[in-house]
Design a protein around this motif. Structure first.
Motif, PDB file in Angstrom:
ATOM      1  N   ALA A 110      30.030  31.401  38.472  1.00 44.82           N
ATOM      2  CA  ALA A 110      30.525  30.270  37.539  1.00 44.82           C
ATOM      3  C   ALA A 110      31.891  30.554  37.472  1.00 44.82           C
ATOM      4  O   ALA A 110      32.237  29.430  37.420  1.00 44.82           O
ATOM      5  CB  ALA A 110      29.883  30.247  36.283  1.00 44.82           C
ATOM      6  N   ALA A 111      32.489  31.197  37.259  1.00 52.11           N
ATOM      7  CA  ALA A 111      33.880  31.773  36.804  1.00 52.11           C
ATOM      8  C   ALA A 111      34.439  31.685  39.022  1.00 52.11           C
ATOM      9  O   ALA A 111      35.931  31.213  38.573  1.00 52.11           O
ATOM     10  CB  ALA A 111      33.575  33.641  36.746  1.00 52.11           C
ATOM     11  N   ASP A 112      34.235  32.305  39.700  1.00 51.85           N
ATOM     12  CA  ASP A 112      34.535  31.358  41.138  1.00 51.85           C
ATOM     13  C   ASP A 112      34.315  29.776  40.928  1.00 51.85           C
ATOM     14  O   ASP A 112      35.743  29.814  41.660  1.00 51.85           O
ATOM     15  CB  ASP A 112      33.244  31.413  41.745  1.00 51.85           C
ATOM     16  CG  ASP A 112      34.261  31.965  43.404  1.00 51.85           C
ATOM     17  OD1 ASP A 112      35.217  32.870  43.990  1.00 51.85           O
ATOM     18  OD2 ASP A 112      34.055  31.100  44.160  1.00 51.85           O
ATOM     19  N   ALA A 113      33.271  29.505  40.988  1.00 51.65           N
ATOM     20  CA  ALA A 113      33.312  27.738  41.029  1.00 51.65           C
ATOM     21  C   ALA A 113      34.827  27.421  39.934  1.00 51.65           C
ATOM     22  O   ALA A 113      35.278  25.577  40.223  1.00 51.65           O
ATOM     23  CB  ALA A 113      32.238  27.392  40.201  1.00 51.65           C
ATOM     24  N   ALA A 114      35.205  27.516  38.405  1.00 53.81           N
ATOM     25  CA  ALA A 114      35.975  27.160  37.579  1.00 53.81           C
ATOM     26  C   ALA A 114      37.342  27.535  38.107  1.00 53.81           C
ATOM     27  O   ALA A 114      38.456  27.922  37.348  1.00 53.81           O
ATOM     28  CB  ALA A 114      35.575  28.100  36.070  1.00 53.81           C
ATOM     29  N   GLY A 115      37.463  28.456  39.228  1.00 59.73           N
ATOM     30  CA  GLY A 115      38.701  28.912  39.883  1.00 59.73           C
ATOM     31  C   GLY A 115      39.340  29.810  38.487  1.00 59.73           C
ATOM     32  O   GLY A 115      40.751  30.666  38.278  1.00 59.73           O
ATOM     33  N   ASP A 116      38.424  30.811  37.934  1.00 53.64           N
ATOM     34  CA  ASP A 116      38.744  31.824  36.604  1.00 53.64           C
ATOM     35  C   ASP A 116      38.819  33.454  37.452  1.00 53.64           C
ATOM     36  O   ASP A 116      36.943  33.847  37.035  1.00 53.64           O
ATOM     37  CB  ASP A 116      37.659  31.627  35.595  1.00 53.64           C
ATOM     38  CG  ASP A 116      38.625  32.538  33.898  1.00 53.64           C
ATOM     39  OD1 ASP A 116      38.862  33.272  34.664  1.00 53.64           O
ATOM     40  OD2 ASP A 116      38.121  31.793  33.268  1.00 53.64           O
ATOM     41  N   LEU A 117      39.543  33.656  38.033  1.00 54.99           N
ATOM     42  CA  LEU A 117      39.532  34.869  38.713  1.00 54.99           C
ATOM     43  C   LEU A 117      39.557  36.504  37.640  1.00 54.99           C
ATOM     44  O   LEU A 117      38.793  37.226  38.034  1.00 54.99           O
ATOM     45  CB  LEU A 117      40.968  35.343  39.856  1.00 54.99           C
ATOM     46  CG  LEU A 117      40.922  34.336  40.454  1.00 54.99           C
ATOM     47  CD1 LEU A 117      42.360  34.758  41.632  1.00 54.99           C
ATOM     48  CD2 LEU A 117      39.893  33.437  41.211  1.00 54.99           C
TER      49      LEU A 117
END
Length: 219
Positions: free
Chosen positions: A121-128
């Motif tokens: 989910a974080a990867d898809a949101a670009g939240d590294l």
């Protein structure tokens, strides 16, 4: 607490999160000084919460305090990094060998699976930053399978010290290969755990490739 004063937790958390994200993203380079005054001005906070945040990050191993010179991002040697990753592998392998066969009741892999979904989910949101946090939780959950409190205590500081190398490896991998490859590698490790075979899981762990894209020169 700093100098006997109880600090507002929210300000400490804000400063800690901000500096941690900047270190893990590479915005602060290894060896770079972190000035308290400049950080206070940028975050719009007083010196006390910033100082406490820096103290907490020093405990995590992301930054280090130099007597009379302030704080800087921790400088790693190639030997440091290789030794820490080797310790991580040894402890994770021991955890798997101790945990298997997994209990038939319930879902013993729930925490591992949840951490992987949080990574996705974080990867898809670009939240590294959140992906890095979920990445650490994924590996902590693997060790947690053993149900060994002392093992968890021994593993925790190693995982904290590896925050920066682990984050750098994932980010370099995303630049060099397809962005989702890091997620795929962790999904493969989960699948091996789901096999119920300790030998299969340990073999997958040995192929995990956490050093594949990491520039070991942190000096």
């Amino acid at each position: 607490m700093t100098d006997g004063v109880v600090l507002p937790l929210s300000l400490v958390e804000m400063a800690t999160r901000q500096v941690r994200a900047e270190v893990l993203s590479g915005e602060f380079e290894p060896g770079e000084r972190i000035g308290e005054e400049a950080l206070c001005a940028r975050l719009g906070t007083s010196r006390a919460p910033v100082r406490e945040a820096l103290r907490l990050l020093a405990q995590e191993g992301l930054i280090e305090h130099l007597p009379r010179r302030g704080f800087r991002v921790t400088v790693w040697s190639e030997t440091d990094i290789l030794q820490l990753f080797e310790l991580r592998r040894v402890l994770e392998r021991h955890a798997i060998e101790s945990a298997f066969p997994l209990p038939a009741q319930g879902d013993p892999l729930h925490e591992v699976r949840a951490a992987l979904e949080e990574m996705r989910a974080a990867d898809a949101a670009g939240d590294l930053f959140e992906r890095d946090n979920a990445h650490r939780r994924f590996h902590a959950a693997i060790v947690g399978l053993a149900g060994n409190h002392q093992l968890n205590l021994a593993y925790a500081p190693i995982l904290l010290k590896l925050q920066l190398p682990m984050a750098r490896n994932l980010r370099a991998e995303a630049r060099i290969t397809q962005r989702r490859n890091g997620i795929r590698r962790h999904a493969e490790l989960l699948s091996a755990l789901e096999s119920g075979d300790a030998a299969v899981a340990c073999e997958a762990l040995s192929r995990h490739g956490e050093l594949a894209y990491l520039d070991l020169d942190f000096r």
